[in-house]
Design an enzyme around this catalytic site. Structure first.
Site, PDB file in Angstrom:
ATOM      1  N   CYS A 105     -10.824  -1.913  -4.120  1.00  0.00           N
ATOM      2  CA  CYS A 105     -10.163  -1.376  -2.922  1.00  0.00           C
ATOM      3  C   CYS A 105     -10.482   0.109  -2.767  1.00  0.00           C
ATOM      4  CB  CYS A 105      -8.642  -1.550  -3.013  1.00  0.00           C
ATOM      5  SG  CYS A 105      -8.082  -3.248  -3.084  1.00  0.00           S
ATOM      6  N   CYS A 163      -6.237  -1.056  -7.401  1.00  0.00           N
ATOM      7  CA  CYS A 163      -7.400  -1.945  -7.328  1.00  0.00           C
ATOM      8  C   CYS A 163      -8.699  -1.137  -7.198  1.00  0.00           C
ATOM      9  CB  CYS A 163      -7.216  -2.882  -6.134  1.00  0.00           C
ATOM     10  SG  CYS A 163      -8.662  -3.835  -5.687  1.00  0.00           S
TER      11      CYS A 163
END
Length: 132
Positions: free
Chosen positions: A61, A58
């Site tokens: 993230c 991600c």
């Protein structure tokens, strides 16, 4: 701001894509047992727990992880944890994680607040408010 919708783990080896979700004062949770230990420790010490549910694939993230680690050093009165939703998929599903990153704030093991997405300003404000 940015977030990734949950997707299945790729069939190739994702370990080469790992990033440092566990630096600073952030504890990486790899097992249900380590989760239970940290929540028990936090309850004993009267600490609020901030949990970063994230994934190695991600982008948002990865971008917010260093900031999260900085906040863990700035606010030692809180306990900071990181859970990879792919490594602990079954456990993460019990928390109904639908997008990454998702940040939960827990008191005595119960959710008291939440942020979905990688909004640094919102994350800093919530952490500061819970640190008081």
């Amino acid at each position: 701001m940015g977030n990734c919708w949950r997707k299945k783990r790729y069939s190739d080896d994702c370990s080469k894509h790992k990033i440092g979700f566990g630096s600073g004062n952030v504890s990486v949770i790899n097992t249900k047992e380590s989760w239970d230990e940290k929540l028990t420790e936090a309850s004993k010490n009267g600490k609020i727990v901030v949990v970063n549910f994230s994934a190695s694939w991600c982008g948002p993230c990865k971008s917010i992880a260093p900031f999260y680690c900085e906040l863990s050093e700035k606010y030692p009165s809180l306990m900071f944890l990181s859970v990879d939703v792919d490594e602990l998929a079954e456990f993460s599903s019990t928390w109904d994680i639908r997008a990454t990153p998702t940040f939960y704030f827990l008191r005595d093991g119960q959710q008291v607040d939440q942020i979905v997405g990688a909004n640094k300003s919102d994350l800093q404000k919530k952490i500061a408010s819970h640190a008081k």
